[in-house]
Design a protein around this motif. Structure first.
Motif, short mmCIF file in Angstrom:
data_model
loop_
_atom_site.label_atom_id
_atom_site.label_comp_id
_atom_site.label_asym_id
_atom_site.label_seq_id
_atom_site.Cartn_x
_atom_site.Cartn_y
_atom_site.Cartn_z
N HIS A 42 -12.27 -14.53 -3.36
CA HIS A 42 -12.33 -13.09 -3.12
C HIS A 42 -13.14 -12.46 -4.25
CE1 HIS A 42 -8.27 -12.87 -0.70
NE2 HIS A 42 -9.17 -13.66 -0.13
N GLU A 96 -3.85 -14.13 -2.09
CA GLU A 96 -3.92 -13.76 -3.53
C GLU A 96 -2.59 -13.94 -4.25
OE1 GLU A 96 -5.71 -9.85 -3.98
OE2 GLU A 96 -7.65 -10.57 -3.26
N TRP A 129 0.82 -1.21 0.00
CA TRP A 129 0.00 0.00 0.00
C TRP A 129 0.85 1.26 0.00
CZ3 TRP A 129 -4.50 -1.33 -1.63
CH2 TRP A 129 -4.96 -2.62 -1.36
N TRP A 161 -16.73 -2.37 -3.68
CA TRP A 161 -15.51 -1.52 -3.61
C TRP A 161 -15.33 -0.82 -4.95
CZ3 TRP A 161 -9.89 -3.96 -3.45
CH2 TRP A 161 -8.94 -2.92 -3.52
O1 AHR Z 1 -9.22 -5.65 0.83
C1 AHR Z 1 -8.36 -4.90 0.04
C2 AHR Z 1 -7.39 -5.76 -0.76
O2 AHR Z 1 -8.10 -6.43 -1.76
C3 AHR Z 1 -6.67 -6.85 -0.02
O3 AHR Z 1 -5.50 -6.40 0.59
C4 AHR Z 1 -6.33 -7.82 -1.11
O4 AHR Z 1 -6.23 -9.14 -0.65
C5 AHR Z 1 -7.43 -7.62 -2.14
O5 AHR Z 1 -6.94 -7.49 -3.41
#
Ligand code: AHR
Length: 501
Positions: A241, A172, A96, A295
């Motif tokens: 995910h 991931e 990040w 998101w």
């Molecule tokens: O939740 C945000 C991010 O989304 C996480 O760090 C990652 O695992 C996914 O890509």
């Protein structure tokens, strides 16, 4: 429009695993620093944990919390996060592009889980690190004492083992954005060897192997098949995910997102069972949907955030009513797959794409998505029934035919049946008749609705209660084994009915 649901007490999908209502805390943005942990805040306890956040997490009812990442974990050195806080190193987090001060670490997290009444789901770094670091961490956390790492934990002030049973074998690792990306073969072998070694230390652990980062990855579902070919006998769950967007501002299309989640789950189940058949195995691999949510709102703003700061405002989506309805349909979809999805974590819990928001030094409040999650977590525990829905629908461009109503029913086994419902239509109410076979002595307890005349309405610091659930104008009518009610346009609904044994 009219719709009909038929259900039978004996026709069951499965007992919902309470861990379907899990969440996720990552060292990302203001989730930890300024969210969970803010020393000096008027509501902080002596350890710096925000009590107002603890109270809201308790209200949500979250039985498991995944930690410490996410992408963050793939460069994380867990040893940095333990011992006297003043001696811990500051590190650059490449995931990040932030600075990690390591003021809140492993033991603080475990203490926080106790304060909120949840249990940890610990993710391991299989990006830059491997089996050895995973075993060291496991020994530090779970071994009673008499070994180097367990004695270090004791010296750090934790004589009792943390007893962490649920572990994620990385995060991931198919993703090109991941530090330490792997091919399916590399990851499958690493996951297998790490899982094998961890289970030598404790055969009762539950281990989650990484599935694809999302269902549109080029390597999906070959990744799942290859990873399981290698790790099948040693792992218990495969992760999924998925995040959902509304870039085109098309409510019908956005509200159909849960059909995408449904198809994704079905494909992963099919892939896992294909490997099961190939291996002539008697074990069944279950699913851990350990990152899911809406998101997209914050993606543009995130490009302007200053790098290498501590706790920058990243991924701070402000959720609307529309988002809450999508979250509602996703929760219903998870419940409908309770036979195979045993763990799910809304991503994330505080400030970062989260149901709970905080202001630095200021209040904490509930986003719109807080409510469907709280309702599902409170009333979605029990036996999920296999209902039949007869309802008009529409054609979604991405997902095909979708009914206007999304629905599930959960019997708590103590005389209460809950229907969770979303009406996807922006304009039309649904006149719903529910036939409850096998139940006697029905009486309507309540009908709560989440709706708002403006589908973009959101809860903010200034107006934290703009969108909140309210009792429906009219209680459902009961006649014999039937229930009749109106489901308002564009609404999330909780309908609770008392039954006689
Ligand atoms: O939740 C945000 C991010 O989304 C996480 O760090 C990652 O695992 C996914 O890509």
């Amino acid at each position: 429009m009219r719709a009909r649901i038929r259900l039978e007490k004996e026709y069951r999908i499965a007992e919902a695993d309470p861990r379907l209502f899990g969440a996720f805390v990552e060292h990302l943005g203001r989730c930890v620093y300024g969210g969970v942990y803010e020393p000096g805040h008027p509501h902080a306890d002596p350890q710096g944990l925000r009590r107002d956040v603890v109270a809201l997490v308790k209200e949500l009812g979250v039985p498991v919390v995944r930690y410490p990442g996410g992408n963050f974990v793939s460069g994380f050195r867990w040893e940095d996060s333990v011992g006297p806080a003043a001696e811990r190193p500051r590190r650059l987090d490449l995931a990040w592009r932030s600075t990690e001060p390591n003021l809140f670490g492993l033991n603080e997290f475990v203490a926080w889980t106790r304060a909120v009444g949840t249990s940890p789901m610990m993710a391991l770094n299989l990006g830059t690190r491997g089996t050895e670091a995973a075993l060291d961490l496991l020994e530090y956390c779970n071994h009673p004492g008499g070994s180097a790492w367990s004695d270090l934990r004791r010296r750090h002030g934790f004589p009792e083992p943390h007893g962490i049973k649920l572990w994620c074998l990385g995060n991931e690792l198919d993703g090109p954005w991941q530090v330490g990306q792997k091919s399916p073969l590399e990851y499958g072998r690493l996951a297998r060897e790490t899982a094998k070694a961890m289970k030598l230390l404790d055969p009762t652990l539950e281990l989650v192997a990484c599935g694809s980062s999302h269902g549109r990855m080029e390597t999906f579902p070959e990744w799942e098949a290859t990873v399981l070919e290698h790790a099948y006998d040693y792992v218990d769950y495969l992760s999924l995910h998925s995040y959902y967007q509304n870039h085109e501002d098309d409510p019908a299309e956005f509200l159909a997102s849960s059909a995408g989640m449904d198809a994704f789950i079905r494909s992963v189940v099919a892939t896992a069972d294909y490997v099961k058949a190939r291996r002539r195995s008697h074990r069944t691999i279950h699913l851990s949907f350990d990152e899911w949510n809406v998101w997209f709102h914050s993606m543009e703003a995130d490009r302007t955030v200053q790098p290498w700061t501590v706790g920058p405002p990243l991924l701070e989506d402000v959720y609307t009513l529309e988002d809450a309805l999508v979250v509602g349909t996703l929760l219903i979809t998870l419940l409908k797959h309770a036979d195979r999805v045993k763990i799910a974590c809304i991503a994330q819990l505080v400030n970062v794409i989260a149901p709970i928001m905080t202001a630095p030094g200021g209040p904490a409040w509930r986003q719109t998505i807080f409510y469907p999650f709280m309702h599902a977590s409170r009333f979605g525990r029990g036996t999920v029934l296999d209902l039949r829905l007869d309802c008009p629908g529409y054609e979604s461009k991405k997902h095909g035919p979708v009914p206007y109503l999304e629905a599930t029913a959960v019997d708590d086994g103590r005389g209460t049946l809950t229907l969770l419902l979303v009406n996807r239509s922006v304009a039309e109410p649904v006149e719903l008749e529910v036939q409850l076979g096998g139940y006697q002595g029905l009486s309507a307890l309540e009908h709560q609705e989440l709706r708002h005349p403006d589908r973009k309405a959101a809860n903010t610091r200034e107006r934290p209660d703009a969108v909140q659930p309210r009792p429906a104008a009219k209680k459902p009518e009961v006649e014999g084994d039937r229930l009749r009610l109106a489901v308002a346009p564009f609404s999330w609904n909780v309908v609770r009915v008392a039954t006689r044994a």
